[in-house]
Scaffold this motif. Structure first.
Motif, PDB file in Angstrom:
ATOM      1  N   VAL A 182      -2.058 -12.802  -4.602  1.00  0.00           N
ATOM      2  CA  VAL A 182      -1.788 -11.457  -5.091  1.00  0.00           C
ATOM      3  C   VAL A 182      -2.589 -11.317  -6.374  1.00  0.00           C
ATOM      4  CG1 VAL A 182      -0.068  -9.810  -5.874  1.00  0.00           C
ATOM      5  CG2 VAL A 182       0.522 -11.472  -4.090  1.00  0.00           C
ATOM      6  N   ALA A 183      -3.640 -10.527  -6.321  1.00  0.00           N
ATOM      7  CA  ALA A 183      -4.563 -10.403  -7.450  1.00  0.00           C
ATOM      8  C   ALA A 183      -4.356  -9.072  -8.161  1.00  0.00           C
ATOM      9  CB  ALA A 183      -6.005 -10.503  -6.955  1.00  0.00           C
ATOM     10  N   PRO A 184      -4.663  -8.988  -9.449  1.00  0.00           N
ATOM     11  CA  PRO A 184      -4.659  -7.692 -10.124  1.00  0.00           C
ATOM     12  C   PRO A 184      -5.569  -6.714  -9.388  1.00  0.00           C
ATOM     13  CG  PRO A 184      -4.862  -9.464 -11.726  1.00  0.00           C
ATOM     14  CD  PRO A 184      -5.003 -10.090 -10.373  1.00  0.00           C
ATOM     15  N   PRO A 185      -5.265  -5.420  -9.427  1.00  0.00           N
ATOM     16  CA  PRO A 185      -6.033  -4.442  -8.643  1.00  0.00           C
ATOM     17  C   PRO A 185      -7.539  -4.509  -8.858  1.00  0.00           C
ATOM     18  CG  PRO A 185      -4.070  -3.410  -9.548  1.00  0.00           C
ATOM     19  CD  PRO A 185      -4.141  -4.786 -10.153  1.00  0.00           C
ATOM     20  N   GLY A 186      -7.978  -4.749 -10.086  1.00  0.00           N
ATOM     21  CA  GLY A 186      -9.406  -4.780 -10.348  1.00  0.00           C
ATOM     22  C   GLY A 186     -10.115  -6.005  -9.808  1.00  0.00           C
ATOM     23  N   LEU A 187      -9.369  -7.060  -9.521  1.00  0.00           N
ATOM     24  CA  LEU A 187      -9.961  -8.319  -9.053  1.00  0.00           C
ATOM     25  C   LEU A 187      -9.912  -8.465  -7.540  1.00  0.00           C
ATOM     26  CD1 LEU A 187     -11.143 -11.141  -9.710  1.00  0.00           C
ATOM     27  CD2 LEU A 187      -8.790 -11.944  -9.992  1.00  0.00           C
ATOM     28  N   ALA A 188      -8.925  -7.859  -6.898  1.00  0.00           N
ATOM     29  CA  ALA A 188      -8.698  -8.081  -5.463  1.00  0.00           C
ATOM     30  C   ALA A 188      -9.922  -7.773  -4.595  1.00  0.00           C
ATOM     31  CB  ALA A 188      -7.486  -7.271  -5.000  1.00  0.00           C
ATOM     32  N   PRO A 189     -10.627  -6.652  -4.775  1.00  0.00           N
ATOM     33  CA  PRO A 189     -11.793  -6.395  -3.909  1.00  0.00           C
ATOM     34  C   PRO A 189     -12.864  -7.471  -4.012  1.00  0.00           C
ATOM     35  CG  PRO A 189     -11.123  -4.384  -5.048  1.00  0.00           C
ATOM     36  CD  PRO A 189     -10.360  -5.512  -5.675  1.00  0.00           C
ATOM     37  N   ALA A 190     -13.104  -7.975  -5.223  1.00  0.00           N
ATOM     38  CA  ALA A 190     -14.116  -9.026  -5.389  1.00  0.00           C
ATOM     39  C   ALA A 190     -13.694 -10.301  -4.672  1.00  0.00           C
ATOM     40  CB  ALA A 190     -14.346  -9.305  -6.877  1.00  0.00           C
ATOM     41  N   LEU A 191     -12.423 -10.656  -4.741  1.00  0.00           N
ATOM     42  CA  LEU A 191     -11.949 -11.859  -4.050  1.00  0.00           C
ATOM     43  C   LEU A 191     -12.059 -11.703  -2.539  1.00  0.00           C
ATOM     44  CD1 LEU A 191      -8.820 -12.771  -6.205  1.00  0.00           C
ATOM     45  CD2 LEU A 191     -10.917 -14.108  -5.977  1.00  0.00           C
ATOM     46  N   ALA A 192     -11.765 -10.511  -2.029  1.00  0.00           N
ATOM     47  CA  ALA A 192     -11.877 -10.287  -0.589  1.00  0.00           C
ATOM     48  C   ALA A 192     -13.324 -10.433  -0.129  1.00  0.00           C
ATOM     49  CB  ALA A 192     -11.333  -8.909  -0.228  1.00  0.00           C
ATOM     50  N   ALA A 242      -9.702  -9.389   3.801  1.00  0.00           N
ATOM     51  CA  ALA A 242      -8.445  -9.533   3.065  1.00  0.00           C
ATOM     52  C   ALA A 242      -7.284  -9.923   3.955  1.00  0.00           C
ATOM     53  CB  ALA A 242      -8.111  -8.234   2.328  1.00  0.00           C
ATOM     54  N   GLY A 243      -7.413  -9.754   5.263  1.00  0.00           N
ATOM     55  CA  GLY A 243      -6.340 -10.153   6.159  1.00  0.00           C
ATOM     56  C   GLY A 243      -5.736  -8.990   6.920  1.00  0.00           C
ATOM     57  N   TYR A 244      -4.851  -9.323   7.845  1.00  0.00           N
ATOM     58  CA  TYR A 244      -4.204  -8.362   8.738  1.00  0.00           C
ATOM     59  C   TYR A 244      -3.299  -7.449   7.922  1.00  0.00           C
ATOM     60  CZ  TYR A 244      -1.408  -6.938  12.843  1.00  0.00           C
ATOM     61  OH  TYR A 244      -0.757  -6.239  13.842  1.00  0.00           O
ATOM     62  N   LEU A 245      -3.581  -6.164   7.935  1.00  0.00           N
ATOM     63  CA  LEU A 245      -2.885  -5.224   7.059  1.00  0.00           C
ATOM     64  C   LEU A 245      -1.368  -5.219   7.259  1.00  0.00           C
ATOM     65  CD1 LEU A 245      -2.915  -3.079   4.885  1.00  0.00           C
ATOM     66  CD2 LEU A 245      -3.463  -1.380   6.660  1.00  0.00           C
ATOM     67  N   PRO A 246      -0.834  -5.188   8.498  1.00  0.00           N
ATOM     68  CA  PRO A 246       0.629  -5.216   8.639  1.00  0.00           C
ATOM     69  C   PRO A 246       1.273  -6.447   8.003  1.00  0.00           C
ATOM     70  CG  PRO A 246      -0.369  -4.481  10.684  1.00  0.00           C
ATOM     71  CD  PRO A 246      -1.494  -4.937   9.808  1.00  0.00           C
ATOM     72  N   LEU A 247       0.596  -7.585   8.045  1.00  0.00           N
ATOM     73  CA  LEU A 247       1.143  -8.780   7.404  1.00  0.00           C
ATOM     74  C   LEU A 247       1.151  -8.601   5.890  1.00  0.00           C
ATOM     75  CD1 LEU A 247       2.135 -11.683   7.337  1.00  0.00           C
ATOM     76  CD2 LEU A 247      -0.243 -12.453   7.515  1.00  0.00           C
ATOM     77  N   ARG A 248       0.096  -8.044   5.337  1.00  0.00           N
ATOM     78  CA  ARG A 248       0.061  -7.825   3.891  1.00  0.00           C
ATOM     79  C   ARG A 248       1.139  -6.831   3.456  1.00  0.00           C
ATOM     80  NH1 ARG A 248      -5.178  -5.673   2.460  1.00  0.00           N
ATOM     81  NH2 ARG A 248      -5.784  -5.419   4.630  1.00  0.00           N
ATOM     82  N   GLU A 249       1.401  -5.843   4.274  1.00  0.00           N
ATOM     83  CA  GLU A 249       2.465  -4.877   3.956  1.00  0.00           C
ATOM     84  C   GLU A 249       3.832  -5.550   3.952  1.00  0.00           C
ATOM     85  OE1 GLU A 249       0.354  -0.836   5.796  1.00  0.00           O
ATOM     86  OE2 GLU A 249       1.659  -2.074   7.052  1.00  0.00           O
ATOM     87  N   LEU A 250       4.069  -6.408   4.935  1.00  0.00           N
ATOM     88  CA  LEU A 250       5.349  -7.116   5.007  1.00  0.00           C
ATOM     89  C   LEU A 250       5.509  -8.092   3.849  1.00  0.00           C
ATOM     90  CD1 LEU A 250       5.349  -7.691   8.845  1.00  0.00           C
ATOM     91  CD2 LEU A 250       7.126  -6.442   7.605  1.00  0.00           C
TER      92      LEU A 250
END
Length: 489
Positions: free
Chosen positions: A340-350, A163-171
């Motif tokens: 930015v995916a809906p919560p139910g979709l994001a894990p599958a996309l990652a 899914a990517g670098y967590l600090p970047l996703r937080e920012l």
């Protein structure tokens, strides 16, 4: 021909930067593979071959050693060196291109999918579309931040989260909420290799072969490509003054599984989707259980008032996937985008992204996170928005001065380009060719229409004129040149 004659004729070039032993290895290997030197034949001793070719014995020893290691030669001390007898007979003729093994149907679809997408070629010139003002980018700051990261490389060398670098996703969560009204958590963000990868992932994961997808027409060709590559049936939906014509799509393709839209700044017409039309689209998608892909590619550059809130901020049915890119606010070569995916979709996309490339390169993500955290990102957007606004105003004045009788401008309060329709009958493609011959880039609006689109899904003839990356002098001279082209046709 005797093997000694064959070897004596091997092409060795002492001016070539490749080492002689590599050249000799390659030449003997090719002679074996094409059948000039048959299986089981004995090669001359190394001393004899080095005299024959005028090279050192070590050169021959190294070449023989490499060929032996790869299985082309065999032998031992006292017995000599032979071409391996286990090699199958080589094909002596070249296969004609038409007889090569064909691609799969899926492969053919991938190859053809982006065939109508235009690429930038040659040096920057008026009126290139899709490019920000690169001269304002603080490359010195970026280089310093990158160097700081590389001075501590221990944490850069392993694999990272798909899914990517967590600090970047937080920012990005903080930035998107403040700038675009996007409501999300870091777990909903997937960093991609540009927005193009995001569109490909969504097309692949959300659609099956034959599923219908609404596509704005005229619209972004780079989005239609992934849809077609995934086997989807692209259904063109027209654009009017309020954006995507939802009623048309619902009436003519009610079973669509996905809708692609650019609601904040429609490409290429420049209109913004009205609030009633946004609510209508979301209501239809919720009822039809369809996905909506919101491509928000350049809305940071709004020149009259604050940026419009995202479509995602109105979504209450978890059907909108918000796609963003850093190509327009930083530079295209960075190849960083996000979903930015809906919560139910994001894990599958990652997990699906991990199939493609495991994860996007981690160091640019880290540098971008530092760039945002230290305030450089916000300052850069402010500077470029001001310069782009000045260049937009220059182009509008130049059109009024040089082209008022020839062009009618569409909405121009957002983005990096201006949509301009012809006031008189002109052949778009002929005008574009004439411009290119004289040193300016002109993108016909017809380029953005779906090939099989109905007449109502095509823009009135005209051009998309980029201004953000073009210096003032070139805007003025380019407009004067375009005026001469249009007046003489």
């Amino acid at each position: 021909m005797h093997i000694t004659q064959i070897l004596a004729a091997l092409p060795l070039d002492r001016a070539d930067p490749a080492p002689l032993f590599r050249q000799l290895y390659g030449a003997v290997k090719e002679a074996i593979l094409n059948g000039a030197i048959g299986a089981g034949l004995q090669l001359p001793p190394t001393r004899e071959l080095c005299r024959l070719l005028g090279v050192s014995r070590q050169t021959v020893l190294n070449a023989y050693a490499q060929l032996t290691a790869e299985g082309y030669l065999s032998g031992s001390v006292g017995k000599g060196t032979f071409v391996s007898a286990q090699l199958p007979a080589a094909a002596r003729s070249v296969v004609a291109p038409g007889l090569l093994r064909p691609l799969s149907a899926r492969g053919e679809g991938y190859v053809a999918a982006m065939g109508r997408v235009a690429w930038h070629q040659g040096k920057l010139r008026a009126f290139r579309v899709g490019m920000p003002a690169l001269e304002l980018f603080p490359f010195d700051v970026w280089s310093r931040l990158a160097a700081r990261r590389w001075r501590r490389p221990d944490h850069l060398m392993g694999y990272s989260e798909p899914a990517g670098y967590l600090p970047l996703r937080e920012l990005l969560c903080v930035y998107l909420l403040a700038a675009r009204g996007v409501r999300c958590t870091p777990e909903q963000i997937i960093i991609t290799s540009g927005s193009q990868q995001a569109l490909f992932l969504l097309s692949t994961i959300l659609l099956g072969p034959g599923d219908a997808a609404w596509m704005e027409s005229p619209g972004y060709r780079g989005a239609a490509g992934p849809l077609r590559a995934g086997g989807a049936r692209v259904f063109p939906v027209p654009i009017d003054a309020e954006g995507l014509d939802v009623a048309y799509g619902a009436a003519h393709c009610a079973h669509a599984k996905l809708v692609y839209v650019t609601p904040s700044h429609q490409l290429p017409l420049g209109v913004a989707m009205s609030l009633p039309r946004r609510l209508q689209l979301l209501a239809w998608a919720a009822k039809a259980r369809a996905w909506v892909v919101e491509d928000d590619y350049d809305s940071e550059y709004r020149y009259t008032g604050a940026p419009l809130a995202s479509l995602q901020s109105l979504d209450r049915a978890a059907c909108v996937v918000y796609v963003g890119t850093l190509s327009k606010v930083l530079f295209p070569g960075l190849r960083l985008g996000y979903m930015v995916a809906p919560p139910g979709l994001a894990p599958a996309l990652a997990r699906a992204k991990a199939v493609l490339d495991r994860h996007t390169a981690i160091v640019p993500q880290m540098v971008l996170a530092d760039f945002i955290a230290e305030g450089h990102f916000g300052r850069h957007i402010k500077r470029t928005r001001e310069l782009h606004g000045e260049r937009r105003a220059l182009l509008l004045r130049a059109i009024g001065r040089e082209l008022d009788g020839e062009l009618r401008c569409g909405p121009s309060d957002t983005g990096l380009e201006i949509c301009a329709h012809f006031r008189r009958g002109h052949d778009e493609d002929a005008v574009a060719r004439a411009g290119l011959e004289q040193g300016i880039e002109l993108r016909p609006l017809g380029h953005y229409a779906e090939p099989d689109a109905a007449p109502g899904c095509r823009a009135a003839p005209g051009l998309l004129l980029g201004f953000a990356a073009v210096p003032q002098a070139e805007i003025d001279s380019g407009a004067a040149l375009l005026g001469r082209i249009l007046r003489t046709r």
